[in-house]
Design an enzyme around this catalytic site. Structure first.
Site, PDB file in Angstrom:
ATOM      1  CB  THR A  97       2.754 -16.145  -7.048  1.00  0.00           C
ATOM      2  OG1 THR A  97       4.009 -15.861  -7.649  1.00  0.00           O
ATOM      3  CG2 THR A  97       1.806 -16.683  -8.111  1.00  0.00           C
TER       4      THR A  97
ATOM      5  CB  THR B  98       3.283 -13.557  -9.769  1.00  0.00           C
ATOM      6  OG1 THR B  98       4.360 -13.478  -8.838  1.00  0.00           O
ATOM      7  CG2 THR B  98       3.861 -13.582 -11.175  1.00  0.00           C
TER       8      THR B  98
ATOM      9  CG  ASP C 199      10.747 -15.882 -12.734  1.00  0.00           C
ATOM     10  OD1 ASP C 199      11.481 -16.183 -11.779  1.00  0.00           O
ATOM     11  OD2 ASP C 199       9.504 -15.843 -12.647  1.00  0.00           O
TER      12      ASP C 199
ATOM     13  N   GLY D  99       6.583 -19.888  -6.266  1.00  0.00           N
ATOM     14  CA  GLY D  99       7.777 -19.980  -7.100  1.00  0.00           C
ATOM     15  C   GLY D  99       7.856 -21.335  -7.775  1.00  0.00           C
TER      16      GLY D  99
END
Length: 577
Positions: A381, A399, A423, A473
């Site tokens: 990211t 990201t 995710d 994250g």
């Protein structure tokens, strides 16, 4: 060579500076002279000097902050394939100075129709991490190219052929490989070399990328040219789209041309709340960041942090983090698919209720916080921040998820696809690659956007405005949190970027701290309260921030010293007209 404004700092400041950020009462009294109405120039902070310099050149060519955002985003997509790219997505928080309005552009990736939870389970019904994190099944439909088109068409002044020109040139001519690219490739080499399109880019000279070599991406340059010439259709329809679909399907995935053509950026209302004398404007769902920030800061506001000893300051913040991350896990998801009690979660009354559950001298074991939803009531990211001479502001985080995303480059496009499907809560209650769990609110569904921790933020007091954000994250949220506390304590932009870091995310039940962030006495006191502390972790994050001090009309920028190729620069003169 990187260029930064402000004095150089690094994480060796350790405990003293961390505690300053936790002690707002120690900050000098702010001046309240008549604030300036326009900045004296522009400032950009990003993860790579080539992107920062290109963005400033766009401003000098007559563009505004939104044009510069297109340039910076695109250049980062070329020079930081380890972190972001056209095959990924992002969030763009915009402030328009003329209208005074704030806008949040949601360019998060979306789930393809074939990506059902069952597709990510092995024969025993357990989550298959390889399928979730690597290759075609891990990739969501990209959103970043659509965001660049949206920025240029609705907010910028310059055509895409101008704002994308630096990225096209750098992709074609190449740029020097730096240590993080080499190290990241080594970590992901086994996955990346599965795919012919990836090998064609990263093994073009016969061996993996090495520091000092020039990495050229001619296919990516051509893809960027098509985006500049044809806008949305240059990526989501036609040759590039056909190649993306063919690449995913050839490797066993299931994408369709219709899914690419149907992608749309969502314009959402930013989340706003008040902390002390700061108005915080930040990311709403599908980001979890803004909700978590509102909870943590409003919980912590019940204590005079300046009057607490170091261990108790950390204790209070960790207990607030614990509760916010618990709610993130249970409630949050894509607002187009799930109903969330956002008014409750971000209210001062709810924060007061959570505050009442915190013992002032004892840790709350995460296992004692309920792990099921209550009834509803109503590195990987990169980030950049921009302020222009008109007062327009961009705080943007983009990201591809893990290092080098899925590892899959679609042949003939140069586009490295994301692995954002990880995710989602692919199996409820099972942690993803960042150790974060999820439940039904974040389960995958066709066209749904996965929950994110990206937290682009703008904060404003009577005499200062700052934009900040970070990669990392699930740790993005606490990086931004510490940055907000740093600005509130009176620190400068570069000091904020360099702050040592601590983190807690409900589960696993452990305080993470960079080496040197907490001294031995503080660690011992926290352990006596019942906390588990890992006080010797390596550095993390890459915070990028810019600030405008309206009391003396000065601009500053901070680029995280953990990233040696990052850059923050101030351009004193107003852009040419």
């Amino acid at each position: 060579m990187k260029t930064r404004c402000g004095s150089h700092r690094n994480a060796s400041w350790g405990l003293a500076l961390l505690l300053l950020a936790f002690a707002p009462g120690l900050a000098a009294q702010r001046q309240h002279a008549a604030p300036a109405t326009h900045p004296p120039g522009a400032a950009i902070a990003s993860g790579h000097a080539l992107a920062t310099d290109a963005g400033l050149a766009t401003l000098r060519a007559g563009g505004n902050a939104f044009d510069a955002a297109v340039t910076v985003s695109a250049v980062l997509s070329v020079v930081e394939p380890i972190s972001s790219g056209l095959g990924g997505g992002g969030f763009f928080l915009l402030h328009d100075a003329q209208s005074g309005k704030d806008v949040f552009l949601d360019a998060r990736e979306t789930a393809p129709e074939a990506a059902t939870p069952a597709a990510y389970l092995d024969r025993d019904g357990d989550l298959d991490p390889d399928r979730a994190q690597n290759g075609p099944w891990s990739a969501g439909i990209p959103g970043l190219p659509a965001a660049l088109v949206e920025l240029a068409g609705h907010y910028g002044r310059l055509p895409l052929r101008r704002t994308l020109a630096p990225a096209i040139r750098i992709a074609r001519e190449g740029f020097p490989v730096y240590a993080r690219l080499e190290k990241g490739y080594a970590a992901r080499r086994t996955v990346m070399e599965r795919y012919p399109g990836t090998r064609a880019v990263f093994l073009a000279d016969g061996d993996p990328p090495q520091v000092g070599e020039t990495l050229r991406q001619p296919d990516l340059a051509r893809t960027l040219e098509l985006l500049a010439e044809r806008g949305f259709d240059g990526f989501y329809r036609g040759d590039v789209a056909d190649r993306l679909v063919a690449a995913v399907n050839a490797e066993g995935g299931r994408w369709t041309a219709a899914e690419l053509a149907a992608y749309r950026v969502r314009t959402r209302e930013p989340l706003r709340f008040r902390y002390r004398d700061w108005d915080i404007t930040t990311a709403p769902p599908p980001s979890s960041g803004g909700v978590a920030l509102a909870q943590i800061l409003q919980i912590a506001a019940g204590w005079d942090l300046a009057q607490l000893d170091p261990a108790h300051r950390v204790h209070i913040l960790v207990e607030a983090m614990r509760r916010a991350y618990r709610d993130r896990t249970i409630y949050l998801g894509d607002p187009d698919f799930v109903t969330m009690p956002l008014a409750r979660l971000t209210s001062a009354d709810y924060a007061a209720g959570l505050r009442a559950t915190i013992h002032p001298d004892k840790a709350t074991p995460s296992a004692l916080l309920p792990g099921q939803p209550a009834p509803l009531e109503d590195e990987e990211t990169t980030h950049f921040s921009i302020i222009d001479a008109e007062g327009n502001i961009v705080s943007a985080t983009q990201t591809v998820n893990l290092l080098y995303g899925s590892g899959l480059v679609a042949p003939g496009t140069g586009v490295l696809l994301n692995d954002e499907m990880d995710d989602f809560a692919l199996k409820p209650g099972t942690p993803n690659a960042f150790g974060v769990m999820g439940f039904a609110a974040n389960a995958p569904a066709p066209g749904k956007r996965m929950l994110s921790s990206m937290t682009p933020t703008i904060m404003a007091s009577p005499d200062k405005i700052a934009a900040l954000g970070a990669p990392g994250g699930s740790r993005i949220i606490t990086e931004v949190l510490l940055g907000i506390l740093g600005y509130d304590a009176g620190l400068g932009a570069q000091q904020v970027a360099a702050l040592p870091r601590i983190h807690h995310q409900w589960w696993p039940d452990v305080i993470s701290a960079e080496a040197g962030a907490l001294d031995a006495a503080t660690v011992q006191a926290l352990q006596a309260m019942g906390h588990t502390v890992n006080a010797a972790e390596g550095p993390w994050g890459n915070l990028q921030t810019v600030a405008w001090d309206r009391s003396d009309n000065t601009l500053s920028g901070g680029s995280d010293p953990r990233n040696p190729v990052g850059s923050a620069r101030v351009q004193p003169q107003a852009p040419a007209r």
